[in-house]
Every structure is written in structure tokens, then in C-alpha cells.
Design a protein around this motif. Structure first.
Motif, PDB file in Angstrom:
ATOM      1  N   LEU A 266     -47.050  10.883  51.913  1.00  0.00           N
ATOM      2  CA  LEU A 266     -48.331  12.207  52.718  1.00  0.00           C
ATOM      3  C   LEU A 266     -49.968  11.821  52.648  1.00  0.00           C
ATOM      4  N   LEU A 267     -50.436  11.624  51.178  1.00  0.00           N
ATOM      5  CA  LEU A 267     -51.546  11.177  50.469  1.00  0.00           C
ATOM      6  C   LEU A 267     -51.822   9.785  51.585  1.00  0.00           C
ATOM      7  N   VAL A 268     -51.078   9.037  51.356  1.00  0.00           N
ATOM      8  CA  VAL A 268     -51.250   8.112  51.749  1.00  0.00           C
ATOM      9  C   VAL A 268     -51.191   8.013  53.824  1.00  0.00           C
ATOM     10  N   VAL A 269     -50.548   8.598  54.090  1.00  0.00           N
ATOM     11  CA  VAL A 269     -50.271   8.973  55.360  1.00  0.00           C
ATOM     12  C   VAL A 269     -51.663   9.815  55.921  1.00  0.00           C
ATOM     13  N   VAL A 270     -52.273  10.748  55.262  1.00  0.00           N
ATOM     14  CA  VAL A 270     -53.153  11.637  55.593  1.00  0.00           C
ATOM     15  C   VAL A 270     -54.618  11.026  55.065  1.00  0.00           C
ATOM     16  N   GLY A 271     -54.471  10.222  54.129  1.00  0.00           N
ATOM     17  CA  GLY A 271     -55.674   9.563  54.317  1.00  0.00           C
ATOM     18  C   GLY A 271     -55.656   8.226  55.059  1.00  0.00           C
ATOM     19  N   THR A 272     -55.398   7.225  55.657  1.00  0.00           N
ATOM     20  CA  THR A 272     -55.081   6.651  56.578  1.00  0.00           C
ATOM     21  C   THR A 272     -55.470   7.487  57.931  1.00  0.00           C
ATOM     22  N   THR A 273     -54.767   9.056  58.597  1.00  0.00           N
ATOM     23  CA  THR A 273     -55.191   9.230  59.218  1.00  0.00           C
ATOM     24  C   THR A 273     -56.748   9.560  59.388  1.00  0.00           C
ATOM     25  N   LEU A 274     -57.150  10.308  57.993  1.00  0.00           N
ATOM     26  CA  LEU A 274     -58.739  10.792  58.233  1.00  0.00           C
ATOM     27  C   LEU A 274     -59.337   9.189  58.945  1.00  0.00           C
ATOM     28  N   CYS A 275     -59.220   7.977  57.841  1.00  0.00           N
ATOM     29  CA  CYS A 275     -59.618   6.868  58.017  1.00  0.00           C
ATOM     30  C   CYS A 275     -60.159   6.528  59.493  1.00  0.00           C
ATOM     31  N   ILE A 276     -58.583   6.768  60.058  1.00  0.00           N
ATOM     32  CA  ILE A 276     -58.113   6.403  61.558  1.00  0.00           C
ATOM     33  C   ILE A 276     -59.431   7.290  61.882  1.00  0.00           C
TER      34      ILE A 276
END
Length: 175
Positions: free
Chosen positions: A14-24
Motif C-alpha cells: 500500500l505504501l508503494v501504491v500511495v507513493g507512486t500515486t503521489l509521484c504521478i
């Protein structure tokens, strides 16, 4: 050691998904508002995925804090994200004295210029107090205005020091 799950997924994932979403999201709407947190969450999540012993909530929280501080430090001090924009504008008053060139002939009623180090979009509508400045001519901003319309004058090839010296010579000859 049991893996902590949220919504049926591991906390690290979930941290990877949220972090990737914020970067996008940051890439779509730049401004460095989300990049520090996005990088911190992404990095902590990746470590949690590849090092299962580090996948506890307290360790992940510490990693998010550490990576957040590191990315904030790098962002602030080395300007890795925004490039070498030390001279970029902060507000309209910073445009006064900026130099650029004419992209569309500037008259008292219309024209366009492009400024050197003029911010994210360095193209501005421009006006001149009198006369016309042809395309390609170098200009300097004399009044930033406050919007995206600036008042400019043609650069005569002299810098501020040369102008002051010329003024002193003129004053000395007149005395």
C-alpha cells in the motif's frame, strides 16, 4: 513475523501504491507539493517489500520519516527536482530588471516577450511606453505590472553600471 495487512494488502504494498500515486500526481500538476511525501512512501514501501523483516508498522514509519527528511533535504539544497532555478521568479516584483527578447513585435498596445529565468512559463504579454520594439530585439522589464503583462524597453547594449557612468559624464559636462 506476521505481515501487517490493510484492506487485504500488505502495508508495504500500500505504501508503494500511495507513493507512486503521489509521484504521478506531482508529475501531472508540478509544484513540489507531493514529491517529498511520494518519494518517502515509495522508498519505504519498496524496502518493506524486499526486506520482510522491515515490514512492521514502526519500522516503516521510521523509514518514511527518514526518507522524507532525506528527500526534503535533497530537494531544498540541491534542487534535484526543479533544476537550477535559483533565479526564477517568486512574485511579479522579481521580474523588474529581468532581460529577455521580443517574440512578437512590442507596441504600446500589444506584443510578446520571452524572459531569461522568467519562471515556469517565461513567455509574457508586453507593452512599451512609447515606440515599437521589433521581433528579436533584447528588452528589459521596467514595470512588472502584477499580472502577465509587463512593460519593457529596448536594451541599448549598456548595463546598469555603464548607464550610471554615462549619466555622471553627462552631468559633469553640463556643470
Amino acid at each position: 513475523m506476521a505481515v501487517v495487512e490493510v484492506f487485504g494488502q500488505s502495508l508495504s504494498f500500500l505504501l508503494v501504491v500511495v507513493g507512486t500515486t503521489l509521484c504521478i500526481m506531482e508529475a501531472l500538476a508540478p509544484g513540489a507539493h507531493l514529491i517529498v511525501l511520494g518519494v518517502a512512501l515509495l522508498a519505504a514501501g519498496l524496502i518493506g517489500l524486499f526486506v520482510p523483516a522491515a515490514a512492521t508498522p514502526f519500522v516503516l514509519a521510521g523509514l518514511v520519516l527518514a526518507f522524507g527528511l532525506a528527500s526534503l533535504y535533497l530537494y531544498r539544497n540541491y534542487e534535484l527536482y526543479q533544476g537550477t532555478g535559483r533565479g526564477q521568479t517568486r512574485d511579479s516584483e522579481d521580474l523588474r530588471g529581468s532581460r529577455g527578447y521580443v517574440t512578437e513585435e512590442v507596441t504600446p498596445r500589444e506584443g510578446r516577450i520571452k524572459l531569461q529565468s522568467g519562471g515556469f512559463d517565461s513567455s509574457y504579454s508586453a507593452r512599451t511606453i512609447s515606440g515599437t520594439i521589433p521581433e528579436g530585439e533584447d528588452v528589459v522589464v521596467v514595470d512588472p505590472g502584477g499580472g502577465n503583462v509587463v512593460t519593457v524597453e529596448a536594451v541599448d547594449g549598456l548595463d546598469d553600471i555603464d548607464r550610471e557612468l554615462e549619466q555622471e559624464l553627462t552631468d559633469a559636462e553640463g556643470s
